[in-house]
Design a protein around this motif. Structure first.
Motif, mmCIF file in Angstrom:
data_model
loop_
_atom_site.group_PDB
_atom_site.id
_atom_site.type_symbol
_atom_site.label_atom_id
_atom_site.label_comp_id
_atom_site.label_asym_id
_atom_site.label_seq_id
_atom_site.Cartn_x
_atom_site.Cartn_y
_atom_site.Cartn_z
ATOM 1 N N THR A 1 -0.235 9.602 2.879
ATOM 2 C CA THR A 1 -1.520 8.904 2.901
ATOM 3 C C THR A 1 -2.259 9.259 4.192
ATOM 4 O O THR A 1 -1.725 9.958 5.058
ATOM 5 C CB THR A 1 -1.321 7.378 2.840
ATOM 6 N N ARG B 1 0.810 -1.218 0.000
ATOM 7 C CA ARG B 1 0.000 0.000 0.000
ATOM 8 C C ARG B 1 0.841 1.265 0.000
ATOM 9 O O ARG B 1 0.446 2.276 -0.550
ATOM 10 C CB ARG B 1 -0.929 0.029 1.217
ATOM 11 N N GLU B 2 1.992 1.244 0.699
ATOM 12 C CA GLU B 2 2.783 2.461 0.820
ATOM 13 C C GLU B 2 4.230 2.125 1.127
ATOM 14 O O GLU B 2 4.554 0.983 1.468
ATOM 15 C CB GLU B 2 2.227 3.363 1.920
ATOM 16 N N HIS C 1 4.320 6.859 3.205
ATOM 17 C CA HIS C 1 3.191 6.683 4.131
ATOM 18 C C HIS C 1 2.675 8.011 4.677
ATOM 19 O O HIS C 1 1.495 8.150 4.965
ATOM 20 C CB HIS C 1 3.595 5.750 5.282
ATOM 21 N N GLY D 1 -1.352 5.636 7.580
ATOM 22 C CA GLY D 1 -0.031 5.067 7.732
ATOM 23 C C GLY D 1 0.122 4.302 9.034
ATOM 24 O O GLY D 1 -0.814 4.182 9.836
ATOM 25 N N PRO E 1 4.227 2.659 -4.861
ATOM 26 C CA PRO E 1 3.308 3.188 -3.847
ATOM 27 C C PRO E 1 3.817 4.518 -3.290
ATOM 28 O O PRO E 1 5.003 4.813 -3.384
ATOM 29 C CB PRO E 1 3.345 2.105 -2.769
#
Length: 842
Positions: A655, A580-581, A652, A658, A649
């Motif tokens: 986003t 995701r990150e 974090h 995170g 990605p």
């Protein structure tokens, strides 16, 4: 050495690049500022080993005293201090920190990542553990050690019967150590859930990681009740608040409830990682995958839940109602079911495989024998009539050692021999290892099997001597001989561990033929673990791809190298492991050490009753922790905004979900356990304490409480709207909004403080007022922190460190505001509204 093990030029280039970013500093700064998980895990284990040796010396003093009747080797006072410190050291300073250290060292290597997700939190936890252990053990050297037992039952540990500082050393030192355990619990939970290798869904995760995840969550939920109990008892001793004094409306049994709400889950907190070692080693030495992976995972989860419903089986003799005795007796037997599932899975795996009786497997065999015997005596103690007969005898001491030593120490040594080549690159001595095993195994059973018999013959525990007419002479002598034989076995093991580093033969790659990712690394591993991160598509990656380690070292995995100069991990979905990150980690820092030193100042100043100094230390720790959190997100010392940021990605901090948000969530889970323990104490004293005094009219002003709650509610709703707007990319008016939210938080705190000042509480006179004071202080502390963090967010937004491109931090702060909103209204209802509705006055 095979051709595949020789580093290629590409692998050497990657190693230099990664080491420049991830390597530990040298010199004194390397001692005090390092945050690498491998180094800190080894430090935890080395420190735990030192405390184990100290606790073992105390045990030998006890066995020397009891070897013969009518001994004067130790006075009754010294004997009480030695037995108290032996139990305390082994339970709090050895068992939990040692297992946490093993998990800190292994988990990133097993789940395919480079470090834990909050490295500075790991460092802070280590320093808290070290300083707390030194403070606690120094009491013995200063001849001020606690003498009320490692469980510190009230009123024996209260000022009336323990007027010296011994109990204070225990309460403050253990609380300090518990902070370390909670830090590790939070860290391990978030790391396992969010930083596994790409493709490593939960159903592909190594069983050891499942066990550690359960242990970490149990620490997060199970340790706060003891922290609350320690705080309340220290307040009673230092300020005279009668939480455990019957005459003031308290109840000494409340301490037992709070202690065993922690104490019984701790048995399984110790057992589960050890069982994780067993579940890891047995498939390797049986040469086949474990039978019933899903059954083992289910047993782990069930054990974690059931263990929190068993605490009263330690209290069958204190006069609890018969219905409660029946319930907790049944629950105590029920927990044997998931444990039996694991034992049968292990036996089935051995039966269907082709076991190799190597040195680690020898210790596993000893574990199976001893732990099953301890489980059988546990079922016996779950029967209330039998428990009544042997509760205060050596039978219980023997059972406890069979469960804890058999259930933890033998698997720990199996794991030590198994992973030792990974740590040092050398193989241990089979001859010394086997000698150490047989001396330890035979000595242990000689010591504690005999203690079952002395217990059945009526020998009480915690007595410093006995008369020869009782008929216990020979049994105690045999137990003492067995104890020294076990000590000789441990000495042989330690000698092997020391000598193998110099004289042991070099270990081949993956010497045991293991299946998990840690054996794909160099031996010893580099500071960054993986030059490129592996992609995992099965539970047994090394059995399916034996050359995986070489491919990873050549950069054939995911995100090779560190040309960007950042420490980076891959963050994934908790269930599937889908990336995701990119998680960027902070580097080496002295801030964790300084913050822990400030907390050590708090502990020492509380011991010496220098309360102004303790407030300064607490303020210093708060400032340092806030300074630590300031270097986050887009800060120039973290990852400032730039044109070349990765997008697929993303980083974090760019986003809204995170790892910091997960860390806050798990930390608040621990906070919630503390709060629920406080709420339990309130209702327990209200309904059980014979001298509880509920005033005819609540001292808390309902209008002020409602006004304070209204300000908090408005601030929380406003903050939620601003977080939602940031997620949609809208940041107009953010600074003013966050400033207004902080002002509402400040108003909430001021109104709550006025409520407290107008209440006219007499906390040293009644447990009712003392509990109200603690509850209001809890709300004030959390409310003040929430308002302060909102104000800092407004400042950071003004500096461009929070906004539409950096939406992460307000969502983390919003979790704290939500939590404060929930506990505020619950506590206001329980302590102000409910007494009014029930007419609970005298």
């Amino acid at each position: 050495m095979s051709e595949t093990m020789r580093p290629t030029p590409e692998a050497e280039r990657l190693h230099r690049e990664m080491e420049a970013v991830w390597g530990n500093p040298r010199g004194l700064r390397g001692i005090f500022s390092v945050v690498n998980h491998s180094t800190l895990g080894l430090r935890f284990m080395a420190t735990g080993l030192v405390f184990f040796l100290l606790g073992g010396v105390l045990a030998m003093l006890v066995r020397t005293q009891l070897a013969l009747p009518d001994q004067a080797f130790m006075s009754p006072e010294i004997y009480a201090q030695v037995t108290t410190m032996h139990g305390t050291v082994m339970m709090f300073l050895f068992a939990i920190p040692m297992l946490e250290g093993l998990a800190i060292y292994l988990i990133p290597k097993m789940i395919g990542t480079r470090d834990l997700v909050c490295p500075r939190l790991t460092a802070f936890g280590y320093w808290c553990y070290l300083f707390g252990g030194i403070i606690l053990f120094s009491s013995l050297l200063l001849e001020m050690a606690p003498d009320s037992g490692w469980f510190m039952y009230t009123p024996l540990s209260s000022s009336e019967f323990a007027p010296g500082p011994g109990s204070d050393f225990w309460l403050l030192g253990i609380t300090f150590v518990e902070i370390s355990a909670l830090a590790a619990g939070v860290e391990l939970t978030v790391s396992i859930l969010r930083t596994r290798a790409p493709g490593m869904a939960l159903h592909r995760m190594p069983l050891f990681a499942w066990y550690i995840l359960a242990m970490a969550l149990m620490i997060v939920v199970g340790f706060p009740p003891l922290i609350l109990g320690s705080v309340l008892l220290e307040l009673e001793r230092a300020a005279g608040m009668p939480f455990f004094t019957v005459a003031g409306g308290g109840d000494p049994i409340l301490w037992q409830h709070l202690f065993w709400l922690f104490g019984h889950p701790e048995v399984y907190i110790i057992f589960l990682p050890a069982a994780g070692i067993v579940s890891t080693l047995i498939p390797v030495f049986a040469g086949r995958p474990i039978v019933g992976y899903g059954w083992v995972v289910a047993a782990i989860v069930i054990t974690g839940f059931i263990s929190f419903g068993l605490w009263v089986h330690h209290m069958f003799t204190v006069g609890i109602p018969q219905l409660a005795q029946a319930f907790f007796s049944a629950a105590s037997m029920l927990v044997a079911v998931p444990t039996a599932i694991q034992v049968f899975v292990w036996l089935a795996t051995l039966w269907l495989g082709r076991p190799r009786m190597s040195l680690p497997m020898l210790w596993i065999t000893g574990f199976l024998v001893i732990f099953v015997c301890g489980g059988l005596t546990g079922v016996m103690l779950a029967l209330v009539p039998f428990n009544w007969q042997v509760h205060d005898t050596h039978f219980v001491v023997a059972h406890m050692h069979y469960v804890l030593v058999g259930g933890m120490f033998f698997p720990l040594l199996a794991g030590a021999y198994y992973w030792l080549p990974l740590v040092t690159g050398r193989m241990p001595s089979e001859r010394l290892g086997r000698l150490g095993f047989w001396l330890t195994f035979l000595g242990f059973n000689l010591t504690f099997l005999i203690m079952h018999w002395t217990g059945l013959l009526g020998m009480p525990r915690r007595v410093y001597t006995y008369d020869s007419a009782m008929g216990w002479d020979l049994y105690n002598l045999i137990s003492s001989i067995g104890g020294f034989m076990m000590a000789a076995g441990v000495a042989a093991v330690l000698l092997d561990l020391v000598l193998h580093g110099r004289f042991g033969r070099s270990a081949p790659r993956n010497p045991w033929g293991a299946d998990t990712l840690e054996w794909s690394l160099a031996m010893p591993p580099a500071s960054y673990n993986f030059a490129s991160l592996p992609r995992v598509e099965s539970r047994h990656p090394l059995w399916e791809t034996p050359t995986l380690g070489d491919a990873i070292a050549r950069g054939e995995g995911v995100r090779p190298g560190a040309a960007h100069g950042r420490r980076e991990l891959l963050g994934g979905e908790a269930l599937t492991g889908r990336v995701r990150e990119l998680i960027h980690l902070p580097g080496n820092s002295l801030l964790p050490l300084y913050a822990a030193l400030c907390l050590a100042v708090v502990c020492v100043s509380l011991l010496t009753r220098l309360y102004p100094l303790s407030l300064l230390g607490l303020a210093g720790a708060g400032v340092l922790l806030l300074r630590w959190s300031w270097e986050n997100g887009g800060h120039r010392l973290a990852v400032p905004l730039g044109p070349d940021e990765p997008e697929d990605p993303p980083l974090h901090s760019r986003t809204a979900d995170g790892p910091g948000r997960w860390t806050m969530g798990v930390a608040l889970l621990a906070d919630g356990a503390f709060f629920l323990s406080l709420l339990f104490g309130w209702f327990y004293l209200w309904t059980v304490s014979p001298e509880w005094q509920m005033p005819a009219r609540s001292p808390l002003s309902l209008p002020l409480l409602l006004a304070s709650g209204a300000a908090l509610t408005l601030g929380t709703l406003w903050l939620e709207r601003r977080v939602a707007a940031l997620k949609r990319g809208r940041e107009a008016g953010l600074v003013l909004a966050l400033g207004g939210i902080a002002a509402l938080g400040g108003l909430h705190v001021v109104l709550l403080l006025v409520t407290l000042m107008n209440a006219g509480l007499a906390p040293t006179a009644t447990a009712h007022d003392a509990t109200l004071l603690v509850g209001l202080a809890y709300l004030l502390g959390h409310g003040g922190l929430a308002a302060l963090l909102a104000a800092l967010q407004a400042w950071r937004a003004g500096l461009g460190l929070v906004g539409a491109r950096l939406p992460f931090e307000p969502g983390v702060v919003a979790l704290l505001w939500r939590y404060q909103l929930g506990v505020y209204w619950i506590l206001a209802a329980a302590m102000a509204l409910l007494p009014r509705l029930t007419g609970a006055g005298p």
